[in-house]
Design an enzyme around this catalytic site. Structure first.
Site, PDB file in Angstrom:
ATOM      1  N   HIS A 191       3.091  -0.052   4.648  1.00  0.00           N
ATOM      2  CA  HIS A 191       2.894  -0.974   3.527  1.00  0.00           C
ATOM      3  C   HIS A 191       2.095  -0.271   2.425  1.00  0.00           C
ATOM      4  O   HIS A 191       2.679   0.343   1.539  1.00  0.00           O
ATOM      5  CB  HIS A 191       2.220  -2.251   4.037  1.00  0.00           C
ATOM      6  CG  HIS A 191       2.088  -3.362   3.046  1.00  0.00           C
ATOM      7  ND1 HIS A 191       2.595  -3.308   1.769  1.00  0.00           N
ATOM      8  CD2 HIS A 191       1.502  -4.586   3.149  1.00  0.00           C
ATOM      9  CE1 HIS A 191       2.330  -4.438   1.140  1.00  0.00           C
ATOM     10  NE2 HIS A 191       1.662  -5.224   1.950  1.00  0.00           N
ATOM     11  N   HIS A 225      13.338   0.767  -1.194  1.00  0.00           N
ATOM     12  CA  HIS A 225      12.496  -0.430  -1.125  1.00  0.00           C
ATOM     13  C   HIS A 225      13.397  -1.558  -0.625  1.00  0.00           C
ATOM     14  O   HIS A 225      14.560  -1.626  -0.983  1.00  0.00           O
ATOM     15  CB  HIS A 225      11.941  -0.764  -2.512  1.00  0.00           C
ATOM     16  CG  HIS A 225      10.834  -1.770  -2.489  1.00  0.00           C
ATOM     17  ND1 HIS A 225      11.047  -3.103  -2.254  1.00  0.00           N
ATOM     18  CD2 HIS A 225       9.494  -1.630  -2.662  1.00  0.00           C
ATOM     19  CE1 HIS A 225       9.881  -3.749  -2.294  1.00  0.00           C
ATOM     20  NE2 HIS A 225       8.922  -2.881  -2.531  1.00  0.00           N
ATOM     21  N   ASP A 235       5.443   3.605  -5.513  1.00  0.00           N
ATOM     22  CA  ASP A 235       4.549   4.590  -4.906  1.00  0.00           C
ATOM     23  C   ASP A 235       4.863   6.006  -5.358  1.00  0.00           C
ATOM     24  O   ASP A 235       3.998   6.873  -5.346  1.00  0.00           O
ATOM     25  CB  ASP A 235       4.665   4.521  -3.381  1.00  0.00           C
ATOM     26  CG  ASP A 235       4.326   3.146  -2.850  1.00  0.00           C
ATOM     27  OD1 ASP A 235       3.268   2.621  -3.236  1.00  0.00           O
ATOM     28  OD2 ASP A 235       5.116   2.596  -2.065  1.00  0.00           O
TER      29      ASP A 235
END
Lengths: 391, 391
Positions: B232, B272, B328
Site C-alpha cells: 500500500h 494500479h 508512486d
C-alpha cells in the site's frame, strides 16, 4: 466526464457488508440458528471446559490442539515473552498519569512493542516470523494491562510469573496475589470464549491491514482500535454499568427492568447480528457466574442477570422475536465477581481476541489479496474551480 | 450440526472486495479509463495548481472550498494545533533511540495523542467533535514526523511556525530552514494529490474502525497501520530505491531497465487496480519533478523517470496492456529532490491521506452501519475433543 457517474455506479450497495463473504476460514464457524460455535471443528463447550487458553491459541495458530511436547514448548515460549521493555513501561506509566482510557493505553503500548521486536527486519511475507510476532504480542498484552492498572492506582507493576498460566498470571499481576482455582479457571474460560468469532469488525480490521502486508503489530494495533468502539468491544461494560444501576436502586430486578423499559431505556447484552438464539458463550458464562456466586457466597449478580433474562425472554417475548442474551450479558458480571475494574473489560476482550486476530492474519496472508472495495460516488459531478481570492 | 456447512456456504466469495461497493461517497471519484480524479467534483489538476492543502482539507471535511473568512479560521485553528504534548515528544525520542521504523513511530505517537485530547469525554456519535479531533491529529502529524527525524539525527526538534502553511511548516521543522517557493509549492501539491483516493485499504480500514464508533484517534491509528504495508504505502520508497540502484550502476537508464527485466527484476511504480491509463497524479508530479530539476539545475532524476517510462510504455508495450505509471512512480523522486529521507515517504503519504481518512470517517458515521462481513467455513466439520493428557 459525462459518463463518469454511470461508469462508477454499480447495482448493489453492501453497507456493513452484511452477509458478504470475503474469505474462507478454518478457524471458527457459527451456527446462529442452533446457537453453536466451533473453533476448527471443536465445540466451544468442549474447549471451554476441557482445554486452557494456551491450547486454544495453539489450535487457532497451528490448526491443531497441541500434544504434550507441543504444549510444553508453546506455554514456555509464551511465558518467556511476558516481560515488556522498560520504554514500554515508561509509556504505560505516562498514559496512566494522563488518565488515558485503558484501550488507548493498550493500543499505544502494543503499537510501540514493534520497536523492541527482536526481528525488525523480518520479511513481511514470512508467516513463521508473523506467528512469532503474534505470540510475543499476545504474551505481553496482560503485562501491559496489569501494569497500566497498577500505575494508575499508584502501585508498582508486578513482574509476570512464568510458573502460572496465561489467565492466572494476569490476575496475579493485576492484584499481586495468586488467584484461587475458581477465579483462575473462570478467567481462563472467558479468554477461550472470546478468542475467535468469525469476521467481527476488529478481526476484519486486522485482516484488511494485513492484506497490505503490514506486519502483525500493525494488524493487532488496528484490531484494538476497532474493538475500542462502543458498538463492538464496549458492550460488556455497558451491561455491568446497568447491573450496578439496578443494584444502586435497591429495587426488585424485574420491576426495575420493567420501569426502565417503560421509561424508554434499554437493557444492553441482548441480540447479536449472527445469533438468533442464546449465544452459547452466554450459556457457559452463566454457569461460571453461578460457580463464582457459590464460591464467594454472594449470589446477587447471578440472580440479577438470570432474573432479567427470564423476564425479557418470556414476559417481554424477546425470545419470540429471535433476540437472546449475548456473550456480553454474562461476561460483565463474571469479570465483576472476579474483582476486575469495569473499564478493563474491553481490554480483556482484546487480551483474548488477539488470538483470533493473529490466526486470521496468518490464514489470510497465506493466500493474500489486497482488500480494496469501492464506493459509489454520489457527490457533485463537475464543479468549476474558483480561486480563494474570488470566493 | 449436519447442516452447518451448508448453511454458512454462500455463493460468491469476494476476496479483496474487488468491485464490491460498500458505501456511497461525495469525497472523491476516479475514472480509471479516462485517468481522471476529482475531489467533490473538482478536477485534481485544478486543486493541485489552484488551491493549497488546507483548502483541500476543508473541502474534504466540510464539503466545500472555504471562502476567505473560513480559510482564515481554518488555517489558524490548524496552526494552533501543531504543538504536541511533552509526553508525546518523550515517546518519539525513545522510539528514535530504538531506531524504530518511522511508520511505527508515527502510528504509536498518533495513538498516544488521544490521551492528551482536550475533549476526552466527547460523545462518540458527535460528528463535530470527531471533526475537531481529526483536525488536531492532522495538524500534529508533521510535528511528530519532523521531531522523529531530528531526534534520530541527534538534533533537537524545531518548534512549528504558525505563520507558515502546513506544507512549508513541515519542511521548516524537518530542516530548520524555511523552504524556497518551488519546494514549498511542490510539497503542498504532493499533499493535495495524496489526500484522498476512494476506498483504498487504509481508508477502508479507518472506516471499519469508525463503524464501531471508535473515535478518530482509533480510526487514524488503524489507517496508518494499513498504510505501513509494502503493498500500500510503501511503493514510492521502492521506486526511489530502484532509481538509486540505477544511479549507482552508472548505466544508461534504458539499458539498465532492460537488463533488470531480463534478469527477472521488476520496476515498481507501474500499474494500479483502478487506473488503466496514466495516473493523473503522476502527470502532475512529473511536471513538478521537472520544475525541481530546473530549480536545482540537476535533471538526473527527472530524466531517469521519463526515460524509464517511455521505454516501458512503448518498447515494452506496457501501455497496450493497460499498465501505466502510478502516483508512486513520480512521488519518490520528487521527495528525493526535496531532500526528504527515503524512509519518510510513506509517513508523508499518511500526513496527506489523513485528510481522506477523516473525511470518510465523518461521512460514514453520519449514516453509520457496523461493518461485519462473513467468512465461508472450510475447516473440519466436527472434531471430537481429546484432553491434553490423552493426546
Amino acid at each position: 466526464m459525462s459518463d463518469l457517474l454511470k461508469k462508477v455506479t454499480r447495482p448493489t450497495l453492501h453497507r456493513g457488508l452484511e452477509g458478504v463473504v470475503v474469505d474462507e476460514t478454518e478457524l471458527s464457524v457459527i451456527d446462529g440458528e442452533a446457537g453453536e460455535l466451533r473453533y476448527h471443528g471443536y465445540r466451544i463447550e468442549d474447549l471451554a471446559t476441557g482445554a486452557d487458553f494456551e491450547e486454544v491459541l495453539h489450535l487457532l495458530w497451528h490448526g491443531h490442539l497441541p500434544d504434550a511436547a507441543e504444549y510444553e514448548a508453546f506455554t514456555r515460549s509464551m511465558a518467556e515473552e511476558r516481560p515488556v521493555a522498560e520504554g514500554v513501561l515508561d509509556l504505560v506509566r505516562e498514559l496512566a498519569a494522563q488518565d488515558a482510557e485503558p484501550m488507548a493505553a493498550l493500543r499505544s503500548a502494543v503499537s510501540t512493542l514493534s520497536a523492541y521486536d527482536p526481528e525488525p527486519d523480518a520479511d513481511p511475507e514470512d508467516l513463521d516470523a508473523a506467528l512469532r510476532k503474534g505470540r510475543r504480542i499476545t504474551a505481553k498484552i496482560p503485562t501491559i494491562l496489569a501494569a497500566f492498572d497498577r500505575f494508575r492506582n499508584g502501585a508498582a507493576p508486578v513482574d509476570p510469573r512464568a510458573d502460572l498460566g496465561h489467565a492466572a498470571n494476569f490476575l496475579y499481576m493485576l492484584t499481586g496475589e495468586e488467584p484461587d482455582e475458581v477465579a483462575a479457571e473462570t478467567f481462563d474460560m472467558a479468554l477461550i470464549l472470546h478468542a475467535d468469532h468469525g469476521l467481527n469488525a476488529s478481526t476484519f480490521t486486522a485482516m484488511v491491514v494485513a492484506s497490505t502486508y503490514a506486519d502483525v503489530y500493525n494488524a493487532v494495533t488496528a484490531g484494538i482500535a476497532a474493538l475500542a468502539g462502543p458498538w463492538h468491544g464496549g458492550a460488556n461494560q455497558d451491561v455491568m454499568e446497568t447491573l450496578l444501576a439496578l443494584d444502586e436502586s435497591g429495587e426488585d430486578p424485574v420491576t426495575w427492568t420493567k420501569d426502565r423499559l417503560e421509561a424508554g431505556g434499554r437493557i444492553p447484552g441482548f441480540g447479536h447480528r449472527v445469533y438468533e438464539v442464546k449465544d452459547p458463550r452466554a450459556v457457559l458464562l452463566q454457569e461460571r457466574s453461578e460457580a463464582l456466586a457459590e464460591s464467594t457466597g454472594d449470589r446477587k449478580w447471578y440472580d440479577y442477570t438470570t432474573s432479567i433474562e427470564a423476564f425479557l425472554m418470556d414476559e417481554q417475548a424477546l425470545g419470540e422475536r429471535g433476540i437472546a442474551p449475548n456473550v456480553d450479558f454474562y461476561s460483565g458480571s463474571v469479570y465483576y465477581q472476579l474483582g476486575i475494574p469495569i473499564d478493563l473489560y474491553t481490554p480483556i476482550f482484546a487480551m483474548s481476541r488477539v488470538g483470533g486476530w493473529v490466526g486470521h492474519v496468518l490464514e489470510y496472508q497465506a493466500n493474500n489479496r489486497l482488500i480494496r472495495p469501492r464506493a459509489r460516488y454520489v457527490g457533485p459531478e463537475d464543479q468549476a474551480f474558483v480561486p480563494l481570492a474570488e470566493r
